[in-house]
Design a protein around this motif. Structure first.
Motif, short mmCIF file in Angstrom:
data_model
loop_
_atom_site.label_atom_id
_atom_site.label_comp_id
_atom_site.label_asym_id
_atom_site.label_seq_id
_atom_site.Cartn_x
_atom_site.Cartn_y
_atom_site.Cartn_z
N MET A 82 -18.47 -22.32 -3.57
CA MET A 82 -18.91 -23.52 -2.88
C MET A 82 -17.97 -24.67 -3.20
O MET A 82 -17.56 -24.86 -4.35
N GLN A 83 -17.57 -25.45 -2.18
CA GLN A 83 -16.80 -26.65 -2.43
C GLN A 83 -17.61 -27.63 -3.26
O GLN A 83 -18.84 -27.62 -3.26
N GLN A 84 -16.91 -28.50 -3.97
CA GLN A 84 -17.56 -29.37 -4.94
C GLN A 84 -18.22 -30.57 -4.28
O GLN A 84 -17.62 -31.29 -3.50
N THR A 85 -19.50 -30.77 -4.59
CA THR A 85 -20.19 -31.99 -4.21
C THR A 85 -20.05 -33.00 -5.34
O THR A 85 -19.40 -32.73 -6.36
N ARG A 86 -20.70 -34.15 -5.19
CA ARG A 86 -20.70 -35.14 -6.28
C ARG A 86 -21.58 -34.69 -7.43
O ARG A 86 -21.52 -35.24 -8.53
N LEU A 87 -22.42 -33.69 -7.19
CA LEU A 87 -23.40 -33.26 -8.18
C LEU A 87 -22.80 -32.22 -9.12
O LEU A 87 -21.84 -31.52 -8.77
N ASP A 88 -23.40 -32.09 -10.28
CA ASP A 88 -22.95 -31.14 -11.29
C ASP A 88 -24.16 -30.37 -11.83
O ASP A 88 -25.13 -30.99 -12.32
N THR A 89 -24.11 -29.06 -11.75
CA THR A 89 -25.28 -28.26 -12.14
C THR A 89 -25.59 -28.37 -13.62
O THR A 89 -26.76 -28.37 -14.02
N ALA A 90 -24.56 -28.50 -14.46
CA ALA A 90 -24.81 -28.67 -15.89
C ALA A 90 -25.56 -29.97 -16.16
O ALA A 90 -26.50 -30.01 -16.98
N ARG A 91 -25.17 -31.03 -15.47
CA ARG A 91 -25.89 -32.30 -15.63
C ARG A 91 -27.32 -32.17 -15.13
O ARG A 91 -28.25 -32.77 -15.70
N ILE A 92 -27.51 -31.43 -14.04
CA ILE A 92 -28.85 -31.27 -13.49
C ILE A 92 -29.75 -30.53 -14.49
O ILE A 92 -30.91 -30.89 -14.70
N ARG A 93 -29.20 -29.50 -15.12
CA ARG A 93 -29.99 -28.79 -16.14
C ARG A 93 -30.33 -29.73 -17.31
O ARG A 93 -31.45 -29.74 -17.81
N ALA A 94 -29.35 -30.53 -17.71
CA ALA A 94 -29.58 -31.47 -18.81
C ALA A 94 -30.60 -32.53 -18.43
O ALA A 94 -31.31 -33.06 -19.30
N ALA A 95 -30.69 -32.84 -17.14
CA ALA A 95 -31.63 -33.87 -16.69
C ALA A 95 -33.06 -33.52 -17.04
O ALA A 95 -33.89 -34.42 -17.25
#
Length: 324
Positions: A1-14
């Motif tokens: 998948m092309q990169q969005t502004r979002l980051d899955t690692a940050r989302i998990r940390a959220a």
């Protein structure tokens, strides 16, 4: 998948930052709706929390970051739900919040913003005018302007819904997401495309407020002169370019639905699921009502994203007109 502004690692940390009261919301199959809709239906219920909408997931990240940076104030424009959520998240962190809203916004939402301790300023116009006024206050006072969907925290907070859905991937094949500013759609979409790419992500917007859906299909920002819908929470006219860029990467489709379908969906949620939902939260079911052949035989999840309603208006919507 092309990169969005979002980051899955940050989302998990959220998930470690967001108050647990907003997390792990119910996801359940609602069999009572299925004979009417002609498909398997599951509900992701984002209203059983202190602000009765999904917005608290994002404002928890915003307020936490502000407090950690030593900030003491913030301002936002809101149709109602973001303002409530930011006020709630800020209250426990010693932050002063100003919310700018249209004086025509849902009265119950405005009352709740005041009750949560935020300063409320009303403008004689729609949400776009409120955004302009909030930006002016931020410049004047030198404080943080919280912009829903543009601020990545609001998207990554909403994306934690996607983590919860991805954990159940395989039991459903389509997710229907209300489309307004785009935080929920881009957040959930980002996670599902990375962790459950077989799930179709369908965004739904009212025909009377079609700006981001038109932008999605034309692959460029399309604005509208006005917005006319009972779904006040998604009634934007000026899509954010960065949000559109993300949406193009993570959404499979975006559709428009008519007001009568939204009203029918509200009635179905009340009569068959026992749920009071605001019009934005009924958009997913409205999409099924308008295209039953598309969803026939499928298992769809619809996000019930808010339940802050103006009760007199709601009673009019869900009460069938008398027959002659």
């Amino acid at each position: 998948m092309q990169q969005t502004r979002l980051d899955t690692a940050r989302i998990r940390a959220a998930r470690t930052v967001i108050d647990p009261v907003f997390l792990d919301t119910p996801l359940y199959r609602c069999e009572a709706l299925e004979p009417v809709l002609g498909c398997t239906v599951s509900i992701k219920l984002e209203t059983a929390n202190p602000v009765r909408s999904f917005k608290g997931r994002g404002t928890e990240l915003v307020a936490s970051g502000l407090a950690a940076a030593g900030e003491r104030a913030a301002v936002c424009a809101s149709a109602g739900n973001l303002g409530q959520a930011l006020a709630w998240s800020a209250r426990g962190r010693g932050l002063d919040v100003t919310v700018v809203a249209s004086r025509f916004a849902t009265a119950a939402k405005l009352d709740r913003i005041r009750a949560l301790g935020a300063r409320l300023e009303l403008v004689d116009g729609d949400h776009e005018l409120a955004r302009e006024r909030a930006a002016a206050i931020a410049r004047r006072d030198g404080i943080r302007l919280v912009e829903d969907s543009l601020d990545v925290e609001t998207c990554e907070g909403a994306a934690t819904i996607g983590l919860e859905l991805a954990a159940r991937a395989g039991s459903f094949d389509t997710v229907l997401i209300a489309l307004g500013g785009g935080a929920m759609a881009t957040g959930i979409g980002h996670v599902l495309k990375e962790l459950a790419p077989g799930v179709e992500v369908v965004c739904v917007q009212p025909l009377g407020a079609p700006a981001l859906t038109r932008s999605f299909h034309q692959r460029r920002v399309v604005t509208t002169e006005s917005a006319d819908t009972i779904a006040d929470g998604v009634a934007g006219r000026y899509p954010i370019p960065a949000v559109l860029d993300d949406l193009l990467l993570v959404a499979d489709d975006a559709v428009l639905v008519q007001e009568r379908s939204i009203i029918t969906a509200l009635r179905l949620l009340l009569d068959h699921a026992g749920l009071v939902a605001e019009p934005s939260a009924a958009l997913g079911l409205a999409a099924v009502l308008e295209a039953p052949e598309r969803f026939a035989g499928r298992h769809v999840v619809t996000i019930i994203c808010g339940s802050n309603v103006d009760m007199p208006a709601y009673r009019r919507w869900v009460t069938p007109a008398p027959t002659s």
